[in-house]
Design an enzyme around this catalytic site. Sequence first.
Site, PDB file in Angstrom:
ATOM      1  N   TYR A 130      58.681  37.812  31.633  1.00 48.13           N
ATOM      2  CA  TYR A 130      58.913  37.655  30.202  1.00 48.13           C
ATOM      3  C   TYR A 130      60.283  38.096  29.707  1.00 48.13           C
ATOM      4  O   TYR A 130      60.904  37.408  28.910  1.00 48.13           O
ATOM      5  CB  TYR A 130      57.851  38.458  29.431  1.00 48.13           C
ATOM      6  CG  TYR A 130      58.122  38.605  27.952  1.00 48.13           C
ATOM      7  CD1 TYR A 130      57.864  37.555  27.072  1.00 48.13           C
ATOM      8  CD2 TYR A 130      58.642  39.791  27.418  1.00 48.13           C
ATOM      9  CE1 TYR A 130      58.114  37.689  25.715  1.00 48.13           C
ATOM     10  CE2 TYR A 130      58.894  39.922  26.054  1.00 48.13           C
ATOM     11  CZ  TYR A 130      58.628  38.873  25.214  1.00 48.13           C
ATOM     12  OH  TYR A 130      58.876  38.997  23.879  1.00 48.13           O
ATOM     13  N   ASN A 157      69.677  51.769  29.623  1.00 51.68           N
ATOM     14  CA  ASN A 157      68.508  50.891  29.620  1.00 51.68           C
ATOM     15  C   ASN A 157      67.504  51.471  30.612  1.00 51.68           C
ATOM     16  O   ASN A 157      67.822  51.617  31.785  1.00 51.68           O
ATOM     17  CB  ASN A 157      68.920  49.476  30.033  1.00 51.68           C
ATOM     18  CG  ASN A 157      67.736  48.536  30.220  1.00 51.68           C
ATOM     19  OD1 ASN A 157      67.801  47.603  30.989  1.00 51.68           O
ATOM     20  ND2 ASN A 157      66.647  48.772  29.525  1.00 51.68           N
ATOM     21  N   CYS A 215      58.021  46.454  41.112  1.00 50.83           N
ATOM     22  CA  CYS A 215      57.053  47.354  40.494  1.00 50.83           C
ATOM     23  C   CYS A 215      56.041  46.484  39.754  1.00 50.83           C
ATOM     24  O   CYS A 215      56.422  45.606  38.978  1.00 50.83           O
ATOM     25  CB  CYS A 215      57.761  48.281  39.496  1.00 50.83           C
ATOM     26  SG  CYS A 215      56.599  49.268  38.516  1.00 50.83           S
ATOM     27  N   CYS A 221      61.407  45.678  38.178  1.00 51.24           N
ATOM     28  CA  CYS A 221      60.338  45.389  37.201  1.00 51.24           C
ATOM     29  C   CYS A 221      60.002  43.899  37.221  1.00 51.24           C
ATOM     30  O   CYS A 221      60.814  43.060  36.823  1.00 51.24           O
ATOM     31  CB  CYS A 221      60.811  45.804  35.821  1.00 51.24           C
ATOM     32  SG  CYS A 221      59.739  45.219  34.512  1.00 51.24           S
ATOM     33  N   CYS A 227      66.381  47.649  26.509  1.00 48.79           N
ATOM     34  CA  CYS A 227      67.694  47.572  25.878  1.00 48.79           C
ATOM     35  C   CYS A 227      68.604  46.667  26.697  1.00 48.79           C
ATOM     36  O   CYS A 227      68.327  46.378  27.854  1.00 48.79           O
ATOM     37  CB  CYS A 227      68.348  48.944  25.812  1.00 48.79           C
ATOM     38  SG  CYS A 227      67.378  50.143  24.894  1.00 48.79           S
TER      39      CYS A 227
HETATM   40  P1  AMP Z   1      49.675  39.505  22.234  1.00 49.76           P
HETATM   41  O1  AMP Z   1      48.864  38.282  22.335  1.00 49.76           O
HETATM   42  O2  AMP Z   1      49.627  40.102  20.851  1.00 49.76           O
HETATM   43  O3  AMP Z   1      49.388  40.449  23.298  1.00 49.76           O
HETATM   44  O4  AMP Z   1      51.190  39.070  22.399  1.00 49.76           O
HETATM   45  C1  AMP Z   1      51.603  38.762  23.642  1.00 49.76           C
HETATM   46  C2  AMP Z   1      52.925  38.117  23.582  1.00 49.76           C
HETATM   47  O5  AMP Z   1      53.933  39.084  23.268  1.00 49.76           O
HETATM   48  C3  AMP Z   1      53.175  37.595  24.931  1.00 49.76           C
HETATM   49  O6  AMP Z   1      53.560  36.269  24.780  1.00 49.76           O
HETATM   50  C4  AMP Z   1      54.307  38.355  25.450  1.00 49.76           C
HETATM   51  O7  AMP Z   1      55.256  37.439  25.867  1.00 49.76           O
HETATM   52  C5  AMP Z   1      54.901  39.097  24.283  1.00 49.76           C
HETATM   53  N1  AMP Z   1      55.278  40.461  24.721  1.00 49.76           N
HETATM   54  C6  AMP Z   1      56.011  40.729  25.766  1.00 49.76           C
HETATM   55  N2  AMP Z   1      56.250  42.036  25.891  1.00 49.76           N
HETATM   56  C7  AMP Z   1      55.634  42.642  24.919  1.00 49.76           C
HETATM   57  C8  AMP Z   1      55.504  44.005  24.555  1.00 49.76           C
HETATM   58  N3  AMP Z   1      56.116  44.976  25.218  1.00 49.76           N
HETATM   59  N4  AMP Z   1      54.744  44.298  23.501  1.00 49.76           N
HETATM   60  C9  AMP Z   1      54.153  43.308  22.842  1.00 49.76           C
HETATM   61  N5  AMP Z   1      54.256  41.995  23.142  1.00 49.76           N
HETATM   62  C10 AMP Z   1      54.993  41.642  24.173  1.00 49.76           C
END
Ligand code: AMP
Length: 459
Positions: free
Chosen positions: A244, A102, A435, A238, A2
């Site tokens: 990301y 958050n 972490c 984190c 969040c």
């Molecule tokens: P995938 O290939 O389906 O695993 O998608 C990965 C992409 O989703 C990556 O580029 C990540 O940047 C982004 N992503 C980041 N955090 C998450 C999350 N919590 N759940 C799903 N996708 C995420």
Amino acid sequence: MCGIIGIANHKEAAKVAFLGLYALQHRGEEAAGVASYDGREIRMVKNPGLVADAINATALEELKGLVAIGHCRYSTTGSSNYKNIQPFLVSHKGRPIAVAHNGNLTNTEELYRRLEEEGSIFQTSMDSELIVHLLVRSRNGADMKKWFQEVLSQLEGAFSLIFLVGNSVVGARDPQGFRPLCLGKLEGEYILASESSALDIIKAQFIRELEPGEIVIITGSKIETCFLPKKVEHKSQCIFENVYFSRPDSHIFDDNVYQVRKRLGARLADEHPVLDADFVMPIPDSGVYAALGYAQKLNKPYEVGMIRNHYVGRTFIQPTQFIRDFRVRVKLNPIHDVLNGKKVVVVEDSIVRGTTSRSRIEEIRRAGAKEIHLRISCPPIKYPCFYGIDFPSKKELIASKKSVAEVAEFIGVDSLEYLSLEGMLSVMKKSDDFCHACFTGKYPVKIPKNKSKYLLEQQ
Ligand code: AMP
């Protein structure tokens, strides 16, 4: 995950909170809300959707007063229903309190059972509501410092919090400092926000980040600070915020996110170079900065092989079989003339489930790329997060059940390499202060027995 913001001592506090939330939109797209105190009561507007849709101008006009807080939500506990939208507001003995949270508490079940046993009735299924119950039960309410110290020291896990208590704004970070929270200033007005980019958007000056375990109480132009009694040897910030989650133009955890991502990319190039590739390209936007670092390190051309459509919005039309990958393709479209016949290095920040990466690679292949070498700017994600990132259960995390070679095969690339844990930590200013449980399974705070996101809906 969040985004949270709080403004004190500003004539248009609610509007400033609303504008600041625009810069935090990436931290939560499900719902948004703003609450302000007008001297008599806290009024609030909150709705599902993006900030601009959730909070309309007429409703915002009604939010008077010099103090306000705001929240945008991406749920990590509780369902996505109206009751679970924040800020969460209560009034106790004539004292209104609103909270924006958050993070994720890890002792939710214990607190919930204890409070319910003692007579609490819960309105939501969010861990954040527990905090308000603890506040109204405390006997230290007359002394703000003691009050928040007593209540927040009962919480375990990840929390960056902003409260509105009458005409005061209170900000706090858990002792490990899992989630970011910073302090800024306009003229005599103070602002708290998840990320410094929210300060930039309203032209506030960045002062500093809150320390882990710090509580800041702002009343009028007066600012006081105190600490939770618990001391930890190392912070547990984190690392995925850097990889990301946070915006590249933000300064969090004592570093600039853009520069951290470039360093991750450069280190990835050191560890896994593809020396005879025609060029390096990112998966936009998440891989952009690591790809830049990678290309610069190897002195390779950087190309944009896929274009992001910024006007995606939501569609209510069910895609038919004919356009079944519509959702993937509407967002990113590869450029055939750039990719055709080329040997490319594709850089992405992370792989979670592997499904979107697979679709993107399919598109790049269809556009004519001859060889695709995928490079990931963090190690394989094998363990769920209990501190606020919505990483699914272990079985949904592709790297927890497949080897790197099997993931490469699933995604359909000629080669796949991840940045090593040591490599990732080596580019951080203080590598002990992060972490990395999602990569290593080493959880710095005891994780809950019941791991469900819907824990409080199961009681
Ligand atoms: P995938 O290939 O389906 O695993 O998608 C990965 C992409 O989703 C990556 O580029 C990540 O940047 C982004 N992503 C980041 N955090 C998450 C999350 N919590 N759940 C799903 N996708 C995420």
